[in-house]
Design a protein around this motif. Structure first.
Motif, PDB file in Angstrom:
ATOM      1  N   TYR A 131     -56.630 105.525   0.543  1.00 55.02           N
ATOM      2  CA  TYR A 131     -55.944 105.422  -0.749  1.00 55.02           C
ATOM      3  C   TYR A 131     -56.796 106.002  -1.879  1.00 55.02           C
ATOM      4  CZ  TYR A 131     -53.311 103.603  -4.691  1.00 55.02           C
ATOM      5  OH  TYR A 131     -52.592 103.502  -5.847  1.00 55.02           O
ATOM      6  N   ALA A 132     -58.095 105.738  -1.829  1.00 56.01           N
ATOM      7  CA  ALA A 132     -58.998 106.285  -2.849  1.00 56.01           C
ATOM      8  C   ALA A 132     -58.981 107.813  -2.801  1.00 56.01           C
ATOM      9  CB  ALA A 132     -60.413 105.750  -2.645  1.00 56.01           C
ATOM     10  N   LYS A 133     -59.000 108.372  -1.600  1.00 59.04           N
ATOM     11  CA  LYS A 133     -58.970 109.820  -1.448  1.00 59.04           C
ATOM     12  C   LYS A 133     -57.627 110.377  -1.941  1.00 59.04           C
ATOM     13  CE  LYS A 133     -60.046 113.428   1.896  1.00 59.04           C
ATOM     14  NZ  LYS A 133     -60.421 113.728   3.273  1.00 59.04           N
ATOM     15  N   TRP A 134     -56.539 109.678  -1.599  1.00 54.50           N
ATOM     16  CA  TRP A 134     -55.224 110.114  -2.048  1.00 54.50           C
ATOM     17  C   TRP A 134     -55.118 110.055  -3.576  1.00 54.50           C
ATOM     18  CZ3 TRP A 134     -51.128 107.525  -4.557  1.00 54.50           C
ATOM     19  CH2 TRP A 134     -49.958 108.270  -4.644  1.00 54.50           C
ATOM     20  N   GLU A 135     -55.671 109.020  -4.180  1.00 56.14           N
ATOM     21  CA  GLU A 135     -55.656 108.884  -5.637  1.00 56.14           C
ATOM     22  C   GLU A 135     -56.380 110.058  -6.298  1.00 56.14           C
ATOM     23  OE1 GLU A 135     -54.755 106.572  -8.334  1.00 56.14           O
ATOM     24  OE2 GLU A 135     -53.197 106.214  -6.848  1.00 56.14           O
ATOM     25  N   MET A 136     -57.520 110.450  -5.733  1.00 62.87           N
ATOM     26  CA  MET A 136     -58.263 111.588  -6.279  1.00 62.87           C
ATOM     27  C   MET A 136     -57.434 112.870  -6.162  1.00 62.87           C
ATOM     28  SD  MET A 136     -62.279 110.824  -5.234  1.00 62.87           S
ATOM     29  CE  MET A 136     -62.387 112.387  -4.491  1.00 62.87           C
ATOM     30  N   MET A 137     -56.809 113.066  -5.006  1.00 68.72           N
ATOM     31  CA  MET A 137     -55.965 114.251  -4.809  1.00 68.72           C
ATOM     32  C   MET A 137     -54.803 114.242  -5.799  1.00 68.72           C
ATOM     33  SD  MET A 137     -55.996 114.495  -0.589  1.00 68.72           S
ATOM     34  CE  MET A 137     -54.260 114.431  -0.559  1.00 68.72           C
ATOM     35  N   HIS A 138     -54.196 113.092  -5.962  1.00 67.21           N
ATOM     36  CA  HIS A 138     -53.062 112.953  -6.866  1.00 67.21           C
ATOM     37  C   HIS A 138     -53.497 113.209  -8.318  1.00 67.21           C
ATOM     38  CE1 HIS A 138     -49.169 111.599  -8.208  1.00 67.21           C
ATOM     39  NE2 HIS A 138     -49.744 110.737  -9.033  1.00 67.21           N
ATOM     40  N   ASP A 140     -55.957 115.101  -9.302  1.00 69.13           N
ATOM     41  CA  ASP A 140     -56.179 116.535  -9.434  1.00 69.13           C
ATOM     42  C   ASP A 140     -54.859 117.282  -9.621  1.00 69.13           C
ATOM     43  OD1 ASP A 140     -58.905 116.183  -9.190  1.00 69.13           O
ATOM     44  OD2 ASP A 140     -58.980 116.775  -7.069  1.00 69.13           O
ATOM     45  N   GLN A 141     -53.835 116.879  -8.856  1.00 71.48           N
ATOM     46  CA  GLN A 141     -52.522 117.504  -8.994  1.00 71.48           C
ATOM     47  C   GLN A 141     -51.954 117.265 -10.388  1.00 71.48           C
ATOM     48  OE1 GLN A 141     -50.293 115.733  -5.799  1.00 71.48           O
ATOM     49  NE2 GLN A 141     -50.662 117.461  -4.423  1.00 71.48           N
ATOM     50  N   MET A 142     -52.125 116.074 -10.903  1.00 65.69           N
ATOM     51  CA  MET A 142     -51.609 115.752 -12.233  1.00 65.69           C
ATOM     52  C   MET A 142     -52.351 116.546 -13.309  1.00 65.69           C
ATOM     53  SD  MET A 142     -49.055 113.939 -11.650  1.00 65.69           S
ATOM     54  CE  MET A 142     -48.579 113.580 -13.320  1.00 65.69           C
ATOM     55  N   LYS A 143     -53.649 116.739 -13.136  1.00 65.74           N
ATOM     56  CA  LYS A 143     -54.410 117.542 -14.091  1.00 65.74           C
ATOM     57  C   LYS A 143     -53.900 118.979 -14.089  1.00 65.74           C
ATOM     58  CE  LYS A 143     -58.719 114.919 -13.987  1.00 65.74           C
ATOM     59  NZ  LYS A 143     -60.109 114.906 -13.505  1.00 65.74           N
ATOM     60  N   MET A 144     -53.643 119.518 -12.895  1.00 60.91           N
ATOM     61  CA  MET A 144     -53.116 120.874 -12.797  1.00 60.91           C
ATOM     62  C   MET A 144     -51.745 120.956 -13.461  1.00 60.91           C
ATOM     63  SD  MET A 144     -54.215 122.566  -9.115  1.00 60.91           S
ATOM     64  CE  MET A 144     -52.531 122.701  -8.687  1.00 60.91           C
ATOM     65  N   HIS A 145     -50.917 119.955 -13.225  1.00 60.92           N
ATOM     66  CA  HIS A 145     -49.585 119.933 -13.821  1.00 60.92           C
ATOM     67  C   HIS A 145     -49.681 119.889 -15.348  1.00 60.92           C
ATOM     68  CE1 HIS A 145     -45.428 118.998 -14.556  1.00 60.92           C
ATOM     69  NE2 HIS A 145     -45.775 117.873 -15.157  1.00 60.92           N
ATOM     70  N   GLU A 146     -50.548 119.047 -15.877  1.00 63.62           N
ATOM     71  CA  GLU A 146     -50.717 118.952 -17.323  1.00 63.62           C
ATOM     72  C   GLU A 146     -51.225 120.271 -17.909  1.00 63.62           C
ATOM     73  OE1 GLU A 146     -53.195 115.568 -18.091  1.00 63.62           O
ATOM     74  OE2 GLU A 146     -51.693 114.171 -17.330  1.00 63.62           O
ATOM     75  N   LYS A 147     -52.130 120.917 -17.181  1.00 66.02           N
ATOM     76  CA  LYS A 147     -52.660 122.195 -17.633  1.00 66.02           C
ATOM     77  C   LYS A 147     -51.548 123.244 -17.672  1.00 66.02           C
ATOM     78  CE  LYS A 147     -56.467 125.378 -16.695  1.00 66.02           C
ATOM     79  NZ  LYS A 147     -57.593 125.671 -15.808  1.00 66.02           N
TER      80      LYS A 147
END
Length: 188
Positions: A131-138, A140-147
């Protein structure tokens, strides 16, 4: 008399053309808004549940039961988002432009709830390290989306003429000219 009738015909033709251009522009704005919302919804949950579970299986080292549970959770999320999209489209056809921000805010709230429910499902399915690894991946995806969203907004602002690059260049030029003048004054 012929000149007057010719002038009248030209005026009527120009009004008809202007009305069509204005209507096309309004339709284009509406289509753009719908496309933007559909693109956002597609990004947020239209991924194939099987592909998603397989991808997560590889990235997180999931067992078969976890993959199946994630597939079901993603399928539920996808169905909820699609239902929200259909409901939103029905509501937007009858809504006035004044109600659009309110509708968009309500839709965003519902999307956040769907995503929150999905996050809770993921927390139940995965162990703590997964879950911790998935949270980090998620994240990162949200940061890319915001960018991407920020870049899109900046591009739109430039397109709309809100960022006046020529005005800024003029300021830069006048500053350089002033510096040069100051430098020339120092040399005298």
């Amino acid at each position: 008399m012929k000149k007057i009738s010719l002038v009248l015909i030209m005026i009527m033709f120009s009004f008809a053309t202007f009305a069509q251009v204005k209507k096309e522009h309004k339709d284009k704005d509406k289509d753009h808004m719908e496309h933007k919302e559909m693109k956002h919804m597609k990004m947020m949950g239209d991924e194939d549940p099987t592909e998603f579970s397989e991808s997560m299986g590889i990235k997180l080292g999931l067992n078969a039961d976890q993959k199946e549970a994630i597939k079901k959770a993603q399928l539920k999320r996808k169905e909820n988002l699609m239902e929200l999209k259909v409901d939103h489209q029905k509501e937007m056809t009858g809504e006035d432009a004044e109600d659009m921000p309110k509708e968009r805010a309500e839709m965003h709230e519902e999307m956040m709830k769907i995503n929150s429910d999905f996050r809770e499902s993921m927390k139940e399915i995965l162990d703590d390290s997964q879950y911790a690894k998935w949270e980090m991946m998620h994240a990162d995806q949200m940061k890319m989306h915001e960018k991407k969203m920020k870049m899109h907004e900046e591009k739109k602002m430039m397109h709309d003429g809100k960022m006046k690059m020529h005005g800024e260049k003029g300021k830069m030029k006048s500053t350089k000219t002033k510096e040069k003048e100051d430098h020339d004054d120092d040399n005298l």
